[in-house]
Design a protein around this motif. Structure first.
Motif, PDB file in Angstrom:
ATOM      1  N   GLU A 425       0.831  -1.209   0.000  1.00  0.00           N
ATOM      2  CA  GLU A 425       0.000   0.000   0.000  1.00  0.00           C
ATOM      3  C   GLU A 425       0.863   1.256   0.000  1.00  0.00           C
ATOM      4  OE1 GLU A 425      -2.967   0.041   3.099  1.00  0.00           O
ATOM      5  OE2 GLU A 425      -3.583  -2.014   2.537  1.00  0.00           O
ATOM      6  N   ALA A 426       1.895   1.206   0.855  1.00  0.00           N
ATOM      7  CA  ALA A 426       2.804   2.348   0.918  1.00  0.00           C
ATOM      8  C   ALA A 426       3.488   2.577  -0.423  1.00  0.00           C
ATOM      9  CB  ALA A 426       3.841   2.117   2.011  1.00  0.00           C
ATOM     10  N   ARG A 427       3.848   1.472  -1.078  1.00  0.00           N
ATOM     11  CA  ARG A 427       4.548   1.599  -2.354  1.00  0.00           C
ATOM     12  C   ARG A 427       3.625   2.195  -3.412  1.00  0.00           C
ATOM     13  NH1 ARG A 427       7.220  -3.616  -4.281  1.00  0.00           N
ATOM     14  NH2 ARG A 427       8.449  -2.190  -5.557  1.00  0.00           N
ATOM     15  N   ILE A 428       2.360   1.792  -3.362  1.00  0.00           N
ATOM     16  CA  ILE A 428       1.411   2.347  -4.327  1.00  0.00           C
ATOM     17  C   ILE A 428       1.282   3.857  -4.120  1.00  0.00           C
ATOM     18  CG2 ILE A 428      -1.042   2.391  -4.966  1.00  0.00           C
ATOM     19  CD1 ILE A 428      -0.915  -0.746  -4.348  1.00  0.00           C
ATOM     20  N   ARG A 429       1.316   4.254  -2.847  1.00  0.00           N
ATOM     21  CA  ARG A 429       1.281   5.691  -2.528  1.00  0.00           C
ATOM     22  C   ARG A 429       2.609   6.367  -2.860  1.00  0.00           C
ATOM     23  NH1 ARG A 429      -0.540   3.909   2.579  1.00  0.00           N
ATOM     24  NH2 ARG A 429       1.408   4.566   3.554  1.00  0.00           N
ATOM     25  N   GLN A 430       3.620   5.541  -3.227  1.00  0.00           N
ATOM     26  CA  GLN A 430       4.986   6.016  -3.432  1.00  0.00           C
ATOM     27  C   GLN A 430       5.569   6.596  -2.147  1.00  0.00           C
ATOM     28  OE1 GLN A 430       5.665   8.214  -7.030  1.00  0.00           O
ATOM     29  NE2 GLN A 430       5.058   6.427  -8.196  1.00  0.00           N
ATOM     30  N   ASP A 431       5.109   6.045  -1.037  1.00  0.00           N
ATOM     31  CA  ASP A 431       5.635   6.436   0.269  1.00  0.00           C
ATOM     32  C   ASP A 431       6.803   5.511   0.579  1.00  0.00           C
ATOM     33  OD1 ASP A 431       6.189   6.975   2.887  1.00  0.00           O
ATOM     34  OD2 ASP A 431       4.177   6.488   3.653  1.00  0.00           O
ATOM     35  N   TRP A 432       7.941   5.818  -0.069  1.00  0.00           N
ATOM     36  CA  TRP A 432       9.085   4.888   0.020  1.00  0.00           C
ATOM     37  C   TRP A 432       9.614   4.771   1.430  1.00  0.00           C
ATOM     38  CZ3 TRP A 432       7.861   2.827  -4.121  1.00  0.00           C
ATOM     39  CH2 TRP A 432       7.676   3.517  -5.336  1.00  0.00           C
ATOM     40  N   GLN A 433       9.503   5.825   2.184  1.00  0.00           N
ATOM     41  CA  GLN A 433      10.017   5.788   3.551  1.00  0.00           C
ATOM     42  C   GLN A 433       9.307   4.721   4.365  1.00  0.00           C
ATOM     43  OE1 GLN A 433       9.820   9.691   5.303  1.00  0.00           O
ATOM     44  NE2 GLN A 433      11.765   9.384   6.367  1.00  0.00           N
ATOM     45  N   SER A 434       7.996   4.728   4.326  1.00  0.00           N
ATOM     46  CA  SER A 434       7.237   3.720   5.073  1.00  0.00           C
ATOM     47  C   SER A 434       7.509   2.333   4.529  1.00  0.00           C
ATOM     48  CB  SER A 434       5.732   4.009   4.982  1.00  0.00           C
ATOM     49  OG  SER A 434       5.472   5.304   5.435  1.00  0.00           O
ATOM     50  N   ALA A 435       7.550   2.235   3.221  1.00  0.00           N
ATOM     51  CA  ALA A 435       7.789   0.928   2.604  1.00  0.00           C
ATOM     52  C   ALA A 435       9.124   0.350   3.072  1.00  0.00           C
ATOM     53  CB  ALA A 435       7.773   1.055   1.083  1.00  0.00           C
ATOM     54  N   ASP A 436      10.157   1.190   3.083  1.00  0.00           N
ATOM     55  CA  ASP A 436      11.480   0.716   3.486  1.00  0.00           C
ATOM     56  C   ASP A 436      11.545   0.409   4.971  1.00  0.00           C
ATOM     57  OD1 ASP A 436      12.235   0.921   0.908  1.00  0.00           O
ATOM     58  OD2 ASP A 436      13.430   2.759   1.119  1.00  0.00           O
ATOM     59  N   ARG A 437      10.778   1.178   5.764  1.00  0.00           N
ATOM     60  CA  ARG A 437      10.760   0.925   7.199  1.00  0.00           C
ATOM     61  C   ARG A 437      10.196  -0.476   7.467  1.00  0.00           C
ATOM     62  NH1 ARG A 437       6.787   3.978   9.355  1.00  0.00           N
ATOM     63  NH2 ARG A 437       7.743   5.867   8.468  1.00  0.00           N
TER      64      ARG A 437
END
Length: 466
Positions: A425-437
């Motif tokens: 979901e984070a990646r779809i939002r392009q929220d890379w920070q959350s995705a990587d966390r």
RNA sequence: GGUGGGAUGGCCGAGAGGCGAGGCUCAGGACUGCAAAUCCUGCUACACGGGUUCAAAUCCCGUUCCCACCUCCA
């Protein structure tokens, strides 16, 4: 296509022909159970296990005898040190050895005779040798083999009797000749002993193997194996005893080389030996086996922590290919032996050459995964699995599967997928920070994430040091 | 003293007269949001000195160094 093996006795590679078509009899000198095994001991076990698996694959009915020496000077010494009875010490370490073999997927031998269970056979053999004028009992309870009465001696080490250094142990007063060796040792006070026609005593070092090989394999058998350091005196003396009794004995001699550290042989007296248990805390059993089996059996294997780690990483690459292949084809790959791998094994068990064929299959198999070429994937995986099964490193082998704590896999899968869904979901939002966390948090507990074209994939990494 | 084994690229390790084993590391590239994984490309070595050969890491002669067995060892 036929199996070629190097014969230590003739020092050449020859086509292997068993005494009985379709059957092979092997006697391997096993452990003297006086201390826990080091990796040199189990290398021998693994090398001959690979031989056995290859012969079995090649259609032979293999009878494989590996003895346990459970009475000997060092066992008595160590029992005094540990303040337990000698028989308790022997059994204790026999179990440690058995466990190590199991952890390394070394198949149990067809039969595993203990020296102390064959005193009767030893006495019979010694009586026969005395009767034939090849051995003598000087009256102190000892019985010696008269090496000068032999037609031949030192045939595989190719030494001359006169050139041997005389052993400095001093106790030669009863020997006709300093090179004569003890078949039987008269009991000293406090030592275990068995009654014999020559008085109470215990076996010499070599007699057990002659007696047990005869008991289980007969007067002649196909292959006798052991470590290179057994050539002299142990194997020479086995030959001497057995031939003197009128038995043809082994037709082919195979000797595995050592594991060395800093160029030196691993040995008890040098104190540089590495215990199996020690290394099993660093790598998995399947990885240790892969490492110990990876060198040709007649080559020294130079141990270093880096070499072991590198080898283990190499194995994981192969294993990873098989597991990905399994996921794609939906079942365990078949077990097939490629022509190239067979040719390598037929050539005196040229495992390194076989490893090169595996590397090529893994490379092209990985390319096939990228191309989604299922036919090539399953074919390559089958050949890789086949080769690994001969090496005893098939990750789908029941012996290893327990390693994986499979019952937990599904539960972990569920949990990881929960976290991964959030990451997606984070990646779809392009929220890379959350995705990587999320990815970092998962990898912190020892699970690595790979994003593949068919979605994220997780594997247990166990961290660096397990 | 006798008997064997060995020296191969940054590392590990095969091979044993011609056609660059293989792995790891490293560098570059592809893929990727970034990673990871994977693939592609690159890195022409055989202890030293002679010799044989059209051709030698491989055969022959010599030299150096290392290891082991001859006492318990896998």
């Amino acid at each position: 296509m036929s199996i070629h093996l190097y014969d230590s006795a003739t020092r050449e590679i020859r086509v292997f022909k068993p005494l009985t078509p379709g059957a092979v009899s092997i006697y391997l000198c096993g452990a003297t159970v006086q201390a826990p095994p080091h990796i040199g001991h189990v290398r021998s076990g693994i090398n001959f296990d690979i031989l056995r698996r290859w012969l079995t694959h090649s259609g032979f009915q293999v009878t494989f005898i590996r003895n346990v020496t459970d009475i000997d000077d060092k066992i008595l010494q160590n029992a005094l040190k540990e303040e337990i009875p000698w028989w308790a010490l022997a059994l204790k370490y026999e179990r440690v050895f058995t466990n190590a073999y199991k952890e390394l997927n070394v198949l149990p031998p067809t039969y595993e005779p203990r020296a102390t269970g064959h005193i009767t056979q030893m006495i019979e053999l010694i009586e026969k040798l005395i009767l034939r004028g090849k051995a003598y009992a000087p009256g102190n309870g000892d019985v010696y083999l008269d090496v000068h009465s032999l037609d031949e001696y030192l045939t595989i080490s190719k030494q001359k009797l006169a050139d041997l250094l005389v052993s400095p142990d001093g106790d030669q007063s009863f020997k006709k000749n300093p090179q004569d060796f003890a078949l039987w040792k008269g009991a000293k006070s406090g030592e275990p002993s068995w009654p014999t026609p020559w008085g109470a005593g215990r076996p010499g070092w070599h007699i057990e193997c002659s007696a047990m090989a005869h008991a289980y394999l007969g007067e002649a058998f196909d292959i006798h194996g052991g470590g290179l350091d057994l050539v002299f005196p142990h194997h020479e003396n086995e030959i001497a005893q057995s031939n003197a009794a009128g038995y043809p004995f082994a037709k082919l001699w195979m000797h595995n080389a050592w594991v060395t550290t800093a160029g030196e042989k691993m040995s008890k007296s040098l104190g540089n030996s590495l215990r199996v248990n020690e290394l099993l805390s660093k790598v998995r059993g399947i990885e240790l086996r892969w490492y110990l089996g990876s060198a040709q059996y007649r080559s020294m294997l130079e141990y270093s922590p880096e070499a072991l780690e590198e080898s283990a990483a190499g194995f994981r690459r192969v294993e990873n290919f098989l597991k990905r292949a399994k996921e794609i084809i939906g079942q365990n790959p078949e077990i097939k032996i490629s022509k190239d791998f067979a040719a390598a094994m037929d050539n005196d068990l040229a495992v390194p050459e076989g490893l090169a064929t595996i590397a090529e299959l893994v490379r092209s198999g990985n390319a096939a995964i990228t191309a989604n070429d299922k036919k090539t994937i399953s074919e390559n995986a089958a050949y890789v699995r086949g080769a690994l099964s001969i090496l005893g490193c098939d990750p789908f082998d029941d012996n290893w599967v327990g390693d994986e704590s499979n019952d937990l896999t599904e539960i972990v899968d569920g949990l990881v997928k929960l976290a991964l869904a959030e990451r997606e979901e984070a990646r779809i939002r392009q929220d890379w920070q959350s995705a990587d966390r999320i990815r970092d948090a998962i990898s912190a507990v020892g699970i690595s994430i790979e994003d593949t074209s068919s979605g994220p994939r997780w594997t247990i990494t166990r961290g660096e040091n397990r």
